[in-house]
Design a protein around this motif. Structure first.
Motif, short mmCIF file in Angstrom:
data_model
loop_
_atom_site.label_atom_id
_atom_site.label_comp_id
_atom_site.label_asym_id
_atom_site.label_seq_id
_atom_site.Cartn_x
_atom_site.Cartn_y
_atom_site.Cartn_z
N ASN A 130 -0.52 4.46 -0.35
CA ASN A 130 -1.47 5.57 -0.23
C ASN A 130 -0.84 6.74 0.52
O ASN A 130 -0.34 6.57 1.64
CB ASN A 130 -2.73 5.09 0.50
CG ASN A 130 -3.84 6.11 0.43
OD1 ASN A 130 -3.76 7.18 1.02
ND2 ASN A 130 -4.89 5.80 -0.32
N VAL A 143 -11.74 -7.38 -1.58
CA VAL A 143 -11.07 -6.09 -1.46
C VAL A 143 -12.14 -5.02 -1.28
O VAL A 143 -12.88 -4.72 -2.22
CB VAL A 143 -10.21 -5.79 -2.70
CG1 VAL A 143 -9.38 -4.53 -2.49
CG2 VAL A 143 -9.30 -6.98 -3.02
N TRP A 161 -9.32 -5.46 3.40
CA TRP A 161 -9.75 -6.77 2.89
C TRP A 161 -10.71 -7.42 3.87
O TRP A 161 -10.71 -7.11 5.08
CB TRP A 161 -8.55 -7.70 2.73
CG TRP A 161 -7.76 -7.56 1.48
CD1 TRP A 161 -7.65 -6.47 0.68
CD2 TRP A 161 -6.91 -8.57 0.91
NE1 TRP A 161 -6.80 -6.74 -0.36
CE2 TRP A 161 -6.33 -8.01 -0.25
CE3 TRP A 161 -6.58 -9.88 1.26
CZ2 TRP A 161 -5.43 -8.73 -1.06
CZ3 TRP A 161 -5.70 -10.59 0.46
CH2 TRP A 161 -5.13 -10.02 -0.69
N MET A 198 -2.03 1.04 -4.86
CA MET A 198 -1.41 -0.22 -4.45
C MET A 198 -0.53 -0.73 -5.60
O MET A 198 -0.85 -0.55 -6.77
CB MET A 198 -2.47 -1.27 -4.13
CG MET A 198 -1.91 -2.59 -3.61
SD MET A 198 -3.22 -3.81 -3.38
CE MET A 198 -3.52 -4.28 -5.09
N ARG A 249 -5.57 -0.32 2.90
CA ARG A 249 -6.21 -1.25 1.95
C ARG A 249 -6.99 -2.22 2.82
O ARG A 249 -6.41 -2.89 3.69
CB ARG A 249 -5.15 -2.00 1.16
CG ARG A 249 -5.69 -2.73 -0.09
CD ARG A 249 -5.83 -1.80 -1.24
NE ARG A 249 -6.20 -2.49 -2.49
CZ ARG A 249 -6.39 -1.84 -3.63
NH1 ARG A 249 -6.24 -0.53 -3.68
NH2 ARG A 249 -6.73 -2.50 -4.73
N GLY A 297 -9.70 1.14 -0.50
CA GLY A 297 -8.30 1.48 -0.66
C GLY A 297 -8.02 2.09 -2.02
O GLY A 297 -8.81 2.01 -2.95
N ASN A 354 0.86 -1.18 0.00
CA ASN A 354 0.00 0.00 0.00
C ASN A 354 0.90 1.24 0.00
O ASN A 354 1.74 1.40 0.89
CB ASN A 354 -0.88 -0.03 1.25
CG ASN A 354 -1.87 1.13 1.31
OD1 ASN A 354 -1.88 2.01 0.46
ND2 ASN A 354 -2.72 1.12 2.33
#
Length: 289
Positions: free
Chosen positions: A157, A251, A165, A257, A163, A254, A155
């Motif tokens: 970001n 997912v 899940w 990635m 992110r 997010g 990740n």
């Protein structure tokens, strides 16, 4: 359900070494999680953290094995910077896997590396393509005969967003639940799909059953809501690794990635008997490829 995440304290991509316990956990379908193993962006790469980099007709930006970048919008300088960033991640992801799983190294086959700047929550897709539903990876057009799908994610970001899940139950539990519902495999249908170029090669019974599991999971909303599962948040500066053909995952949220896929013959695992191919063969009592 016991947790499907295995947290490991590694902070240097070059310092990974094998460990029997978590190799067994990875091959059982768990997620190896490295909260301190970040991928550092170079200053000139920060301008790539925008969804406008993504060509409007694709889901991801990808770098193929020959270093060709696809899916990115921008002039030659932007393309070069993006290719260098994705390529640098590829090199570090390979270094990590070679260190963690040296037995795999001679047998691994490199797939394209992807950069995903789009926001997960805003994607509009059919139920079958919607990765916000729990699933194991299986691809309708690309039969793989039991070859494993090993993935490394990070990740990047810039705003601190994780992110997110959902991680579901173990693969054998999924197989026992959905195999009784699976449509029977018909060889002439597989031959027809190949002749019509719907599939790139002949679809084996293994590939048929994996698609049945994938579609069975995604189409069952009661299963999506009520099956054993846990929420996993992967913050920026973290890495996670799993076999996405075995790990039940969805997912949920997010943006920004990087992901590397590596393919491995099931026979080259530390324990081939833990592969989906071995599990499905055992449960059906048949040779599936």
């Amino acid at each position: 359900m016991e947790t499907q995440l295995v947290e490991l304290d590694l902070s240097d991509w070059r310092a990974a070494t094998p460990n029997e316990a978590w190799i067994a956990q990875l091959e059982a379908g768990k997620v190896l999680y490295f909260p301190r193993l970040g991928f550092e962006l170079l200053p000139e790469e920060r301008s790539l953290l925008t969804p406008s980099l993504l060509s409007p007709d694709v889901r991801n930006i990808s770098l193929d094995a020959n270093g060709k970048l696809k899916g990115a919008v921008g002039d030659e300088a932007v393309q070069r910077t993006a290719a260098a960033m994705v390529g640098r991640f590829r090199a570090q992801a390979q270094q990590l896997i070679h260190g963690l799983l040296p037995h795999y190294t001679p047998a691994l086959r490199l797939a394209p590396t992807s950069y995903r700047p789009a926001q997960v929550e805003t994607r509009v897709q059919s139920w079958r393509a919607d990765d916000r539903r729990l699933h194991v990876d299986a691809f309708p057009s690309r039969p793989n005969y039991g070859e494993r799908i090993l993935r490394v994610f990070t990740n990047v970001n810039p705003e601190g967003a994780p992110r997110v899940w959902r991680v579901g139950e173990p693969f054998e539990d999924i197989a026992r639940r959905f195999l009784p519902r699976a449509k029977p495999y018909v060889r002439w249908q597989a031959r027809l799909l190949q002749a019509l170029h719907v599939t790139k090669s002949f679809r084996s019974e293994y590939d048929h059953l994996m698609l049945q599991l994938h579609d069975g999971m995604k189409s069952d909303m009661a299963y999506q809501e009520n099956s054993p599962q846990e929420k996993a948040e992967f913050p920026p500066g973290s890495v996670w690794v799993c076999f996405s053909d075995q790990t039940s995952h969805a997912v949920m949220a997010g943006q920004y990635m990087l992901e590397q896929t590596l393919h491995l013959p099931a026979s080259k695992q530390y324990n081939p008997d833990s592969s989906p191919l071995a599990i499905l063969s055992r449960l059906t009592g048949r040779t599936l490829v």
